[in-house]
Design a protein around this motif. Structure first.
Motif, PDB file in Angstrom:
ATOM      1  N   PRO A  19       0.823  -1.218   0.000  1.00 55.58           N
ATOM      2  CA  PRO A  19       0.000   0.000   0.000  1.00 55.58           C
ATOM      3  C   PRO A  19       0.856   1.267   0.000  1.00 55.58           C
ATOM      4  O   PRO A  19       0.638   2.181  -0.788  1.00 55.58           O
ATOM      5  N   GLY A  20       1.823   1.346   0.917  1.00 53.33           N
ATOM      6  CA  GLY A  20       2.653   2.558   1.006  1.00 53.33           C
ATOM      7  C   GLY A  20       4.092   2.203   1.329  1.00 53.33           C
ATOM      8  O   GLY A  20       4.449   1.024   1.478  1.00 53.33           O
ATOM      9  N   ALA A  21       4.919   3.238   1.467  1.00 48.68           N
ATOM     10  CA  ALA A  21       6.343   3.030   1.758  1.00 48.68           C
ATOM     11  C   ALA A  21       6.551   2.423   3.143  1.00 48.68           C
ATOM     12  O   ALA A  21       7.520   1.699   3.378  1.00 48.68           O
TER      13      ALA A  21
ATOM     14  N   GLY B 180       9.679   3.476  -3.853  1.00 51.49           N
ATOM     15  CA  GLY B 180       8.553   4.223  -3.304  1.00 51.49           C
ATOM     16  C   GLY B 180       8.824   5.709  -3.401  1.00 51.49           C
ATOM     17  O   GLY B 180       9.894   6.142  -3.853  1.00 51.49           O
ATOM     18  N   ALA B 181       7.845   6.490  -2.984  1.00 48.39           N
ATOM     19  CA  ALA B 181       8.004   7.945  -2.997  1.00 48.39           C
ATOM     20  C   ALA B 181       7.300   8.520  -1.777  1.00 48.39           C
ATOM     21  O   ALA B 181       6.080   8.380  -1.640  1.00 48.39           O
ATOM     22  N   VAL B 182       8.087   9.098  -0.885  1.00 51.63           N
ATOM     23  CA  VAL B 182       7.504   9.749   0.288  1.00 51.63           C
ATOM     24  C   VAL B 182       7.647  11.251   0.067  1.00 51.63           C
ATOM     25  O   VAL B 182       8.760  11.770  -0.085  1.00 51.63           O
TER      26      VAL B 182
ATOM     27  N   LEU C 230       7.951  10.228   9.902  1.00 53.01           N
ATOM     28  CA  LEU C 230       7.710   8.901  10.473  1.00 53.01           C
ATOM     29  C   LEU C 230       7.768   7.829   9.397  1.00 53.01           C
ATOM     30  O   LEU C 230       8.416   6.793   9.563  1.00 53.01           O
ATOM     31  N   VAL C 231       7.104   8.089   8.281  1.00 58.07           N
ATOM     32  CA  VAL C 231       7.080   7.091   7.198  1.00 58.07           C
ATOM     33  C   VAL C 231       8.480   6.941   6.588  1.00 58.07           C
ATOM     34  O   VAL C 231       8.981   5.823   6.414  1.00 58.07           O
ATOM     35  N   ALA C 232       9.136   8.069   6.293  1.00 63.28           N
ATOM     36  CA  ALA C 232      10.447   8.017   5.626  1.00 63.28           C
ATOM     37  C   ALA C 232      11.494   7.349   6.522  1.00 63.28           C
ATOM     38  O   ALA C 232      12.238   6.471   6.073  1.00 63.28           O
TER      39      ALA C 232
END
Ligand code: INI
Length: 157
Positions: A58-60, A83-85, A95-97
């Motif tokens: 779904p996401g990084a 991916g691309a944050v 937080l995600v990166a």
């Protein structure tokens, strides 16, 4: 010192190998371009010796778990995470990166399989576009070449 021995990876693979690509769907407009660049690199540098399996998250944030599980199968000589944050107005970006980068690094160190960090972490969509096949190159292509170099290097270590 009489002799210095240097070992580095080649830009091609010497035998048939399997490579796993883990792509996030979030910001897929950008990630699709990274994926195309990555496949182009693997194709150009492999003389037909690389077989590719693509996994989609779904996401990084979810990339590390899938990269780690794929690496543990011992089927893949390298895993490439794409991916691309892109920074927003909240702390979510950090937080995600951070979690993605740390998780991918852990996956490589825990399994011994190279896990390549082909995840853009940028402030703006423009910066992402620049790194996905326009004026700053294609980070997916670079990730593909890095995977091949690491496969070749680890064969010699
Ligand atoms: N996922 C990304 O891949 N890029 C982003 O820019 C992003 N932002 O900014 O929110 C993002 N968020 C989703 C995240 O990766 C997870 O999928 C989600 O939090 C569910 O765990």
């Amino acid at each position: 010192m009489d002799k210095i021995k240097q070992i580095e990876g080649q830009a091609t693979v010497s035998k048939k190998v399997e490579v796993g690509i883990v792509c996030s769907r979030f910001n897929h407009f950008i990630v699709d371009k990274l994926e195309a660049g990555c496949l182009d690199a693997l194709n150009r540098h492999s003389e037909g010796r690389i077989e590719v399996t693509i996994f989609r998250t779904p996401g990084a944030f979810e990339l590390p778990l899938v990269a780690s599980k794929a690496a543990k199968t011992a089927r893949f000589s390298a895993i490439i995470a794409l991916g691309a944050v892109i920074r927003g107005d909240t702390a979510h970006f950090e937080l995600v990166a951070n979690s993605c980068a740390q998780g991918l690094s852990n996956a490589a160190l825990e399994t011994g399989v190279p896990v390549i960090f082909g995840v853009l972490t940028v402030d703006t969509i423009e910066q992402a576009i620049e790194r996905a096949g326009t004026k700053a190159g294609n980070k997916g292509y670079e990730a593909g070449v890095t995977a091949i170099e690491m496969i070749s290097l680890l064969e010699q270590v």
